[in-house]
Scaffold this motif. Sequence first.
Motif, PDB file in Angstrom:
ATOM      1  N   ASP A  51     -10.241  40.694  24.220  1.00 50.49           N
ATOM      2  CA  ASP A  51      -9.217  40.207  25.148  1.00 50.49           C
ATOM      3  C   ASP A  51      -9.676  40.377  26.586  1.00 50.49           C
ATOM      4  O   ASP A  51     -10.513  41.218  26.897  1.00 50.49           O
ATOM      5  N   ASP A 105      -1.018  37.184  20.260  1.00 47.33           N
ATOM      6  CA  ASP A 105      -1.526  37.970  21.375  1.00 47.33           C
ATOM      7  C   ASP A 105      -2.300  37.041  22.317  1.00 47.33           C
ATOM      8  O   ASP A 105      -1.689  36.309  23.092  1.00 47.33           O
ATOM      9  N   ASN A 106      -3.622  36.981  22.178  1.00 48.90           N
ATOM     10  CA  ASN A 106      -4.409  36.294  23.208  1.00 48.90           C
ATOM     11  C   ASN A 106      -4.737  34.836  22.908  1.00 48.90           C
ATOM     12  O   ASN A 106      -4.849  34.436  21.752  1.00 48.90           O
ATOM     13  N   PHE A 117      -0.525  40.022  30.560  1.00 47.53           N
ATOM     14  CA  PHE A 117      -1.692  40.824  30.176  1.00 47.53           C
ATOM     15  C   PHE A 117      -2.968  39.976  30.155  1.00 47.53           C
ATOM     16  O   PHE A 117      -3.774  40.054  29.236  1.00 47.53           O
ATOM     17  N   SER A 174      -4.640  37.588  29.156  1.00 52.64           N
ATOM     18  CA  SER A 174      -5.104  36.560  28.228  1.00 52.64           C
ATOM     19  C   SER A 174      -4.081  36.079  27.201  1.00 52.64           C
ATOM     20  O   SER A 174      -4.415  35.292  26.327  1.00 52.64           O
ATOM     21  N   ASP A 175      -2.824  36.542  27.293  1.00 58.75           N
ATOM     22  CA  ASP A 175      -1.877  36.183  26.221  1.00 58.75           C
ATOM     23  C   ASP A 175      -1.536  34.687  26.181  1.00 58.75           C
ATOM     24  O   ASP A 175      -1.624  33.989  27.189  1.00 58.75           O
TER      25      ASP A 175
HETATM   26 MG    MG Z   1      -3.206  40.423  25.037  1.00 64.11          MG
END
Ligand code: MG
Length: 478
Positions: free
Chosen positions: A196, A254-255, A289, A291-292
């Motif tokens: 990430d 997430d990313n 954050f 790269s999410d």
């Molecule tokens: Mg992330």
Amino acid sequence: DTFTATQYNTSDPTSFAHTSARARWPTIITQGIDDVHRSTHDFQDEETIREGKWIVAELARLKYELQHDRELTPITDDGERDVEAYNKELAARGNPKWHSVPWLYAECYLYRRISSVFKQTKKWRSYDVFARQKMSTFKSSRPAVIELAARYRDIVTELESQHTVKGAETQEQLEEAEKVLFTEMCEICLWGNATDLSLLTNLSYEDIQKLQGSQARKDSEKNILVNDLGRAFQVLTAAQKEGKKERRVDIVLDNAGFELFVDLILAGYLIASGLATTVVLHPKSIPWFVSDVLPADFIALLSALAAPQNFYGAQSDEDKKAGKETTPLSETEDSNLQFLFQNWSQMHAEGQLMLRPNDFWTAAGSYWRLPKAERDLCEDLKESELVIFKGDLNYRKLTADAAWPATTPFTDAIGPMGPASGIRVLALRTCKADVVVGLPEGQDERLKAMEGGSEENGARKWAWSGKWAVVQFSDGKA
Ligand code: MG
Ligand code: F6P
């Protein structure tokens, strides 16, 4: 959040929170300033330029406050409903200072505060300050993307045309093969999280590429400290055998970039194999954050795959400047990537693969609050056979980012999201922060004793780099 264990705090020199607040966050803000500066140059229109300069000044102010350990100030009302909750909580916490504040709240506040700067403008309201970085790391994942595209095409074509996995002749063999593939897809999906961007401040692109290849994945299996994938597979096959018509799997994303790509590989496999009938993806609603995934990142990924030669095969302006050559994709590579585009867009168009944003995912609290604070979302997640939480931050939020003894059962550490919740949780997480639970007795101590695993002050350093992982399951429906 929990009262049983203390949350990690930026004042604690043994926690990764300490370096995060002092070294990583200022770097991330600086990168944001550079990005806006660069974009401002590309615009002609006066208002956009003026607002761009104001954003740069506001981000510089935030960085100053952070580095000089000032108080976190209330977020300016930018018209979104979550500002009030952020500010109420800030006041309830007694207006803490940057260098001594619970890590989880402060880091979420940081990204919400950055977002509010953009949201206060007219021209930059929906600008994603991290988009450039996300796309460029996806570009640098080319070797792994190509390798996985070929593998995915093979598996899915076989499943769709023959309703089987290559080489499997009996029902038993098919089930065994499906389990092996499920494990492989989940592990690909897990290690996709090792890369990430908020940690990129200390990883090179070469390091990333090494992390993504298939040999690297095999070598990394021994680094999965707890692996509950078998239990997750069991619940999915049980639902299938029961003849349940709707069998949904959720992925709390997430990313963006490579990690989203592997999430889609898993989602596509689940649908093609019949382990699920629909997959619901949960993206973030504001740049988060670094790269999410935002909904726009999903579109950007599909567009890149729609014309892969333009994306991977053509030399970008940056490459030109850096004097980097680009090898065009071969015909097979090009066609494999387009296959992914068609396969996933079709699933999306047919409603088997959907995106469902909710601003709860960018709130400051841990998921201990979910059952009470977000009833609708909670009810929705109960409909799912399995809710997969990707990545480190989701894990921190599940466990309330607290200093649990490492042997605390996972089902205890996730509190109200545990056995009584009605939600089946599977966390796929590479460790990039202090909190870790569910380890066998003595494991944490052994890892700390390894080279670089700890320091004299007792810090759990081994858990900061993404080298180790945990895959943990809680059956909220049993
Ligand atoms: Mg992330
Ligand atoms: O530990 C570093 C860190 O940036 C944390 O701040 C955050 O929890 C995490 O990594 C982000 O990682 P992921 O993208 O896996 O959630």
